[in-house]
Write a protein that holds these residues in place. Structure first.
Motif, PDB file in Angstrom:
ATOM      1  N   ASP A 191       4.021  12.016   8.748  1.00 37.21           N
ATOM      2  CA  ASP A 191       4.252  10.578   8.934  1.00 37.21           C
ATOM      3  C   ASP A 191       2.942   9.852   9.206  1.00 37.21           C
ATOM      4  OD1 ASP A 191       6.951  11.177   8.706  1.00 37.21           O
ATOM      5  OD2 ASP A 191       7.361  10.945  10.854  1.00 37.21           O
ATOM      6  N   GLU A 192       2.165  10.415  10.117  1.00 34.40           N
ATOM      7  CA  GLU A 192       0.903   9.769  10.503  1.00 34.40           C
ATOM      8  C   GLU A 192      -0.087   9.729   9.341  1.00 34.40           C
ATOM      9  OE1 GLU A 192       1.173  11.112  15.199  1.00 34.40           O
ATOM     10  OE2 GLU A 192       0.034  12.345  13.784  1.00 34.40           O
ATOM     11  N   LEU A 193      -0.192  10.838   8.606  1.00 35.40           N
ATOM     12  CA  LEU A 193      -1.119  10.868   7.474  1.00 35.40           C
ATOM     13  C   LEU A 193      -0.695   9.901   6.373  1.00 35.40           C
ATOM     14  CD1 LEU A 193      -1.815  14.692   7.216  1.00 35.40           C
ATOM     15  CD2 LEU A 193      -3.473  12.916   7.807  1.00 35.40           C
ATOM     16  N   ALA A 194       0.578   9.946   5.981  1.00 37.33           N
ATOM     17  CA  ALA A 194       1.050   9.067   4.912  1.00 37.33           C
ATOM     18  C   ALA A 194       0.932   7.599   5.316  1.00 37.33           C
ATOM     19  CB  ALA A 194       2.488   9.413   4.536  1.00 37.33           C
ATOM     20  N   ALA A 195       1.314   7.275   6.558  1.00 40.05           N
ATOM     21  CA  ALA A 195       1.233   5.887   7.033  1.00 40.05           C
ATOM     22  C   ALA A 195      -0.215   5.411   7.072  1.00 40.05           C
ATOM     23  CB  ALA A 195       1.876   5.765   8.411  1.00 40.05           C
ATOM     24  N   SER A 196      -1.122   6.249   7.568  1.00 40.15           N
ATOM     25  CA  SER A 196      -2.523   5.836   7.640  1.00 40.15           C
ATOM     26  C   SER A 196      -3.099   5.624   6.249  1.00 40.15           C
ATOM     27  CB  SER A 196      -3.355   6.846   8.432  1.00 40.15           C
ATOM     28  OG  SER A 196      -3.467   8.070   7.738  1.00 40.15           O
ATOM     29  N   ARG A 197      -2.679   6.443   5.300  1.00 40.73           N
ATOM     30  CA  ARG A 197      -3.168   6.286   3.923  1.00 40.73           C
ATOM     31  C   ARG A 197      -2.615   5.018   3.280  1.00 40.73           C
ATOM     32  NH1 ARG A 197      -2.601  12.792   2.881  1.00 40.73           N
ATOM     33  NH2 ARG A 197      -4.580  13.294   3.916  1.00 40.73           N
ATOM     34  N   ALA A 198      -1.379   4.674   3.578  1.00 42.32           N
ATOM     35  CA  ALA A 198      -0.801   3.428   3.048  1.00 42.32           C
ATOM     36  C   ALA A 198      -1.521   2.220   3.644  1.00 42.32           C
ATOM     37  CB  ALA A 198       0.698   3.372   3.346  1.00 42.32           C
ATOM     38  N   MET A 199      -1.807   2.271   4.946  1.00 43.74           N
ATOM     39  CA  MET A 199      -2.509   1.147   5.576  1.00 43.74           C
ATOM     40  C   MET A 199      -3.961   1.075   5.120  1.00 43.74           C
ATOM     41  SD  MET A 199      -0.714   0.768   9.303  1.00 43.74           S
ATOM     42  CE  MET A 199      -0.690   2.473   9.796  1.00 43.74           C
ATOM     43  N   LYS A 200      -4.566   2.234   4.834  1.00 43.62           N
ATOM     44  CA  LYS A 200      -5.928   2.239   4.299  1.00 43.62           C
ATOM     45  C   LYS A 200      -5.945   1.588   2.912  1.00 43.62           C
ATOM     46  CE  LYS A 200      -9.831   5.283   3.397  1.00 43.62           C
ATOM     47  NZ  LYS A 200     -10.330   6.666   3.422  1.00 43.62           N
ATOM     48  N   ASP A 201      -4.896   1.830   2.132  1.00 40.96           N
ATOM     49  CA  ASP A 201      -4.761   1.200   0.825  1.00 40.96           C
ATOM     50  C   ASP A 201      -4.709  -0.321   0.970  1.00 40.96           C
ATOM     51  OD1 ASP A 201      -4.252   0.668  -1.883  1.00 40.96           O
ATOM     52  OD2 ASP A 201      -2.222   1.471  -1.846  1.00 40.96           O
ATOM     53  N   ILE A 202      -3.920  -0.803   1.933  1.00 41.34           N
ATOM     54  CA  ILE A 202      -3.853  -2.250   2.174  1.00 41.34           C
ATOM     55  C   ILE A 202      -5.200  -2.778   2.660  1.00 41.34           C
ATOM     56  CG2 ILE A 202      -2.900  -4.015   3.724  1.00 41.34           C
ATOM     57  CD1 ILE A 202      -0.188  -2.742   3.355  1.00 41.34           C
ATOM     58  N   ALA A 203      -5.861  -2.034   3.537  1.00 42.71           N
ATOM     59  CA  ALA A 203      -7.171  -2.463   4.039  1.00 42.71           C
ATOM     60  C   ALA A 203      -8.163  -2.626   2.894  1.00 42.71           C
ATOM     61  CB  ALA A 203      -7.693  -1.461   5.072  1.00 42.71           C
ATOM     62  N   ALA A 204      -8.134  -1.706   1.938  1.00 43.68           N
ATOM     63  CA  ALA A 204      -9.035  -1.807   0.780  1.00 43.68           C
ATOM     64  C   ALA A 204      -8.706  -3.045  -0.054  1.00 43.68           C
ATOM     65  CB  ALA A 204      -8.932  -0.539  -0.070  1.00 43.68           C
ATOM     66  N   GLY A 239       0.829  -1.193   0.000  1.00 42.74           N
ATOM     67  CA  GLY A 239       0.000   0.000   0.000  1.00 42.74           C
ATOM     68  C   GLY A 239       0.865   1.245   0.000  1.00 42.74           C
ATOM     69  N   HIS A 240       0.346   2.311  -0.609  1.00 41.49           N
ATOM     70  CA  HIS A 240       1.091   3.565  -0.689  1.00 41.49           C
ATOM     71  C   HIS A 240       0.252   4.711  -0.130  1.00 41.49           C
ATOM     72  CE1 HIS A 240       2.977   1.020  -3.778  1.00 41.49           C
ATOM     73  NE2 HIS A 240       4.075   1.614  -3.365  1.00 41.49           N
ATOM     74  N   GLY A 241       0.931   5.666   0.467  1.00 45.35           N
ATOM     75  CA  GLY A 241       0.266   6.859   0.979  1.00 45.35           C
ATOM     76  C   GLY A 241       1.178   8.060   0.859  1.00 45.35           C
ATOM     77  N   VAL A 242       0.588   9.225   0.655  1.00 49.23           N
ATOM     78  CA  VAL A 242       1.339  10.472   0.508  1.00 49.23           C
ATOM     79  C   VAL A 242       0.666  11.548   1.346  1.00 49.23           C
ATOM     80  CG1 VAL A 242       2.074  12.263  -1.124  1.00 49.23           C
ATOM     81  CG2 VAL A 242       2.039   9.884  -1.846  1.00 49.23           C
ATOM     82  N   ALA A 243       1.486  12.397   1.944  1.00 47.62           N
ATOM     83  CA  ALA A 243       0.984  13.567   2.670  1.00 47.62           C
ATOM     84  C   ALA A 243       1.860  14.754   2.289  1.00 47.62           C
ATOM     85  CB  ALA A 243       1.026  13.338   4.173  1.00 47.62           C
ATOM     86  N   ARG A 244       1.211  15.872   2.038  1.00 47.66           N
ATOM     87  CA  ARG A 244       1.945  17.085   1.675  1.00 47.66           C
ATOM     88  C   ARG A 244       1.614  18.186   2.672  1.00 47.66           C
ATOM     89  NH1 ARG A 244       0.300  14.721  -2.961  1.00 47.66           N
ATOM     90  NH2 ARG A 244       1.910  14.214  -4.472  1.00 47.66           N
ATOM     91  N   CYS A 245       2.640  18.862   3.109  1.00 45.51           N
ATOM     92  CA  CYS A 245       2.463  19.976   4.031  1.00 45.51           C
ATOM     93  C   CYS A 245       2.093  21.222   3.226  1.00 45.51           C
ATOM     94  CB  CYS A 245       3.751  20.215   4.826  1.00 45.51           C
ATOM     95  SG  CYS A 245       3.598  21.533   6.039  1.00 45.51           S
TER      96      CYS A 245
END
Length: 99
Positions: free
Chosen positions: A53-66, A35-41
Motif C-alpha cells: 500500500d505504502e509503495l504503490a501510494a507513494s509512487r502514485a503521488m510521485k507521479d502527480i508531483a512530477a 497519478g498511478h503507482g504499482v507495487a509487487r511483492c
C-alpha cells in the motif's frame, strides 16, 4: 497578499495476488491530475500488505508531483522565469530545499 487554497486528494488502492495498484486524483479546483503507482511483492518475501500500500501510494503521488512540477515549469517559462527548453537545474525559481 494572503491566499488560502484547499486541494483535494483522493487515493484508491487495490490488491490482487501480491500486486497493489494505486490511483491518486488531485483536484485543484481548476484541474484534475491522476497519478498511478504499482507495487509487487517478491514471491520470496513475506507478504506484508501495508508495505505494498505504502509503495504503490507513494509512487502514485510521485507521479502527480512530477505532473505538478512539469506544469509549474511550463508556466514559469511562459512568464520568462525559466529557460526556453531543456532540463532545468534547480533552483531557478521556487527552491526544492527547506531552510
Amino acid at each position: 497578499m494572503t491566499r488560502t487554497l484547499e486541494w483535494e486528494l483522493r487515493l484508491g488502492l487495490t490488491e490482487d495476488d501480491g500486486t497493489t495498484r494505486a490511483e491518486a486524483v488531485l483536484d485543484t479546483g481548476t484541474t484534475k491530475l491522476t497519478g498511478h503507482g504499482v507495487a509487487r511483492c517478491n514471491p520470496q518475501d513475506v507478504d506484508v500488505p501495508v508495505i505494498g500500500d505504502e509503495l504503490a501510494a507513494s509512487r502514485a503521488m510521485k507521479d502527480i508531483a512530477a505532473q505538478l512540477m512539469k506544469a509549474a515549469d511550463e508556466e514559469l517559462e511562459t512568464v520568462g522565469a525559466g529557460p526556453a527548453s531543456g532540463p532545468v537545474a534547480p533552483p531557478y525559481a521556487w527552491s526544492d530545499t527547506t531552510a
